[in-house]
Design a protein around this motif. Structure first.
Motif, mmCIF file in Angstrom:
data_model
loop_
_atom_site.group_PDB
_atom_site.id
_atom_site.type_symbol
_atom_site.label_atom_id
_atom_site.label_comp_id
_atom_site.label_asym_id
_atom_site.label_seq_id
_atom_site.Cartn_x
_atom_site.Cartn_y
_atom_site.Cartn_z
ATOM 1 N N UNK A 262 -26.107 -51.643 123.219
ATOM 2 C CA UNK A 262 -27.369 -51.860 123.397
ATOM 3 C C UNK A 262 -28.212 -50.690 123.472
ATOM 4 N N UNK A 263 -28.073 -49.408 123.782
ATOM 5 C CA UNK A 263 -28.493 -48.467 123.747
ATOM 6 C C UNK A 263 -28.314 -47.627 122.703
ATOM 7 N N UNK A 264 -27.341 -47.831 122.243
ATOM 8 C CA UNK A 264 -27.139 -46.829 120.529
ATOM 9 C C UNK A 264 -28.563 -48.039 119.462
ATOM 10 N N UNK A 265 -28.414 -49.094 119.930
ATOM 11 C CA UNK A 265 -29.747 -49.736 119.505
ATOM 12 C C UNK A 265 -31.573 -49.131 119.897
ATOM 13 N N UNK B 189 -35.378 -58.052 125.550
ATOM 14 C CA UNK B 189 -34.782 -56.584 126.154
ATOM 15 C C UNK B 189 -34.887 -55.449 125.411
ATOM 16 N N UNK B 190 -34.314 -55.638 124.139
ATOM 17 C CA UNK B 190 -34.344 -53.857 123.548
ATOM 18 C C UNK B 190 -35.941 -53.036 123.228
ATOM 19 N N UNK B 191 -36.895 -54.406 123.150
ATOM 20 C CA UNK B 191 -38.562 -53.616 122.837
ATOM 21 C C UNK B 191 -39.184 -52.820 123.946
ATOM 22 N N UNK B 192 -38.614 -54.007 125.505
ATOM 23 C CA UNK B 192 -39.026 -53.169 127.262
ATOM 24 C C UNK B 192 -38.412 -52.115 126.658
ATOM 25 N N UNK B 193 -36.238 -52.029 126.721
ATOM 26 C CA UNK B 193 -36.040 -51.030 126.808
ATOM 27 C C UNK B 193 -36.005 -49.247 126.260
ATOM 28 N N UNK B 194 -37.252 -49.925 125.062
ATOM 29 C CA UNK B 194 -37.478 -49.072 123.894
ATOM 30 C C UNK B 194 -39.123 -48.002 124.373
ATOM 31 N N UNK B 195 -39.410 -49.440 125.316
ATOM 32 C CA UNK B 195 -40.949 -48.820 125.457
ATOM 33 C C UNK B 195 -41.139 -48.329 126.980
ATOM 34 N N UNK C 57 -41.063 -29.738 128.044
ATOM 35 C CA UNK C 57 -41.369 -28.876 126.433
ATOM 36 C C UNK C 57 -40.181 -28.437 125.806
ATOM 37 N N UNK C 58 -39.061 -29.801 125.944
ATOM 38 C CA UNK C 58 -38.205 -30.130 124.684
ATOM 39 C C UNK C 58 -38.335 -31.202 123.911
ATOM 40 N N UNK C 59 -37.646 -30.675 123.007
ATOM 41 C CA UNK C 59 -37.905 -31.785 121.834
ATOM 42 C C UNK C 59 -37.162 -33.685 122.538
ATOM 43 N N UNK C 60 -38.196 -34.884 122.314
ATOM 44 C CA UNK C 60 -37.685 -35.570 122.280
ATOM 45 C C UNK C 60 -36.586 -35.918 122.494
ATOM 46 N N UNK C 61 -35.880 -36.495 121.223
ATOM 47 C CA UNK C 61 -34.693 -36.647 120.586
ATOM 48 C C UNK C 61 -33.196 -36.060 121.986
ATOM 49 N N UNK C 62 -33.916 -35.128 121.887
ATOM 50 C CA UNK C 62 -32.256 -34.788 122.902
ATOM 51 C C UNK C 62 -32.334 -35.219 124.239
ATOM 52 N N UNK C 63 -33.824 -35.416 124.887
ATOM 53 C CA UNK C 63 -34.050 -35.822 126.466
ATOM 54 C C UNK C 63 -33.602 -37.212 126.159
ATOM 55 N N UNK C 64 -34.277 -38.169 125.296
ATOM 56 C CA UNK C 64 -33.638 -39.555 125.216
ATOM 57 C C UNK C 64 -32.246 -39.552 125.323
ATOM 58 N N UNK C 65 -32.049 -38.335 124.512
ATOM 59 C CA UNK C 65 -30.142 -38.537 124.615
ATOM 60 C C UNK C 65 -29.303 -39.036 126.319
ATOM 61 N N UNK C 66 -30.369 -37.924 126.212
ATOM 62 C CA UNK C 66 -29.078 -37.539 128.439
ATOM 63 C C UNK C 66 -30.252 -38.364 128.804
ATOM 64 N N UNK C 67 -31.272 -38.839 128.437
ATOM 65 C CA UNK C 67 -31.102 -40.208 129.829
ATOM 66 C C UNK C 67 -30.428 -41.429 128.618
ATOM 67 N N UNK C 68 -30.112 -41.852 128.005
ATOM 68 C CA UNK C 68 -29.083 -42.322 127.763
ATOM 69 C C UNK C 68 -27.862 -42.763 128.400
ATOM 70 N N UNK C 69 -27.376 -41.442 128.419
ATOM 71 C CA UNK C 69 -25.564 -40.900 128.628
ATOM 72 C C UNK C 69 -25.610 -41.851 130.198
ATOM 73 N N UNK C 70 -27.270 -40.912 130.559
ATOM 74 C CA UNK C 70 -26.897 -40.931 132.732
ATOM 75 C C UNK C 70 -27.530 -42.918 133.077
#
Length: 361
Positions: free
Chosen positions: A127-130, A279-285, A299-312
């Motif tokens: 789900x988080x990959x999506x 669920x995907x729409x709500x999680x994405x938001x 002040x970091x790139x959003x994609x890296x932060x998103x990776x950390x959040x997804x892993x966490x």
């Protein structure tokens, strides 16, 4: 804060974004929760909670218009950059924990109804990959998924409500208002978190083209979801007895069991699979709001932060066992009530007084 118009959305799309932020797995089980004390009068509590949500939306627009930015800008204006970042971190923590709560709720449904032997970490990764794919495309993609989460499921919701209405006993709702005012208030409190989600506006407001003109669409979106939740509660109350409802974990999902077609035996499989869009729409938001806020704070790139959040999120889904999930949801509910329905009005008052003092000075 100025956002490039290429990344902004039209005001009318706020309707679908608000809908997507409010409708999640909660609509499948909230009927049992709100009826614990208020019984079948609890649908009044949903309507009253919807009124509070409308007031909250009005306050958010006032607050964000004064700051001309998102909640991070508001905190910087009121508390300064350093302390303001600390307060913003708490809001971002809520967004992340709320996304984990939604993810856990959907995984539990899949495990109970479809794949009991499938591990939670496998489902959370898929789900988080999506979700990562959606969020990495930018806010306009997130809003596009929100639009789809409104468009497609409505057909299934209409079909779902037609069948139980044929066998409904609306006399279950009588006598009306035979519970105390405190019991109704308890159903309002329980409904507040069910209708939560509009607080995502605190982050995506700058991404709305002519933000002030979108307020009517935000109110209409919240009104639509309030009526949807109210109608869902009435349908469930007229179909189940109070004893049946008390022992039914997912009342709306259980309604799918009465739906039989000559060419389809298990409609709930389609319904649960369809719910992946919602669920995907709500999680994405939620994860977009969290990663966007942390990007501004650190002040970091959003994609890296998103990776950390997804892993966490995957790790947290593993640590929170079934026995602790209810406590986790209660914590998120209390966090929502205090942060947004107590803290935001105070923040609006403080910012208004600061603005007036600067003008007088």
């Amino acid at each position: 804060m100025q956002i490039d118009k290429r990344h902004q959305i039209s005001p009318y799309l706020v309707f679908f974004t608000i809908y997507s932020s409010q409708v999640g797995v909660g609509i499948l089980s909230f009927q049992r929760i709100i009826a614990k004390k208020a019984g079948f009068d609890a649908w009044f509590g949903v309507l009253l909670a919807g009124c509070f949500v409308q007031l909250f939306i009005w306050m958010m627009y006032k607050l964000l218009a004064k700051a001309d930015g998102d909640i991070v800008d508001v905190h910087s204006m009121v508390f300064g950059k350093i302390i303001g970042k600390g307060f913003s971190m708490i809001i971002m923590l809520y967004y992340w924990l709320a996304s984990v709560s939604v993810l856990l709720g959907y995984i539990e449904i899949i495990q109970v109804w479809m794949f009991p032997n499938l591990s939670a970490w496998i489902l959370s990764v898929i789900i988080l990959v999506l979700v990562y794919y959606c969020v990495s495309g930018g806010f306009r993609v997130v809003v596009g998924i929100s639009f789809l989460s409104f468009l497609y499921p409505q057909i299934y919701l209409i079909i779902l409500y037609v069948f139980p209405i044929k066998m409904a006993h609306f006399s279950n709702l009588l006598p009306i208002m035979n519970h105390s005012f405190m019991d109704i208030l308890d159903s309002v409190k329980s409904s507040m978190y069910t209708l939560a989600g509009t607080e995502t506006l605190l982050m995506f407001y700058p991404f709305i083209r002519n933000g002030h003109s979108s307020r009517k669409y935000a109110h209409l979106g919240a009104l639509f979801t309030t009526l949807l939740y109210t109608f869902s509660a009435i349908v469930s109350f007229s179909f189940y007895s109070e004893k049946q409802l008390a022992s039914t974990i997912w009342p709306e999902l259980s309604l799918t069991k009465i739906m039989k077609f000559s060419y389809l035996e298990r409609f709930e499989y389609i319904y649960i699979s369809m719910y992946l869009i919602i669920v995907t729409a709500l999680l994405a938001l939620l994860l977009w709001c969290c990663s966007r806020g942390l990007k501004r704070i650190f002040n970091k790139k959003q994609k890296y932060i998103l990776m950390v959040l997804s892993f966490a999120s995957v790790l947290l889904c593993q640590f929170i066992k079934e026995s602790y999930k209810e406590l986790f949801d209660q914590f998120i509910t209390q966090m929502n009530l205090w942060l947004f329905y107590a803290y935001i009005p105070i923040l609006l008052l403080v910012l208004t007084l600061l603005k007036r003092s600067h003008k007088n000075g």
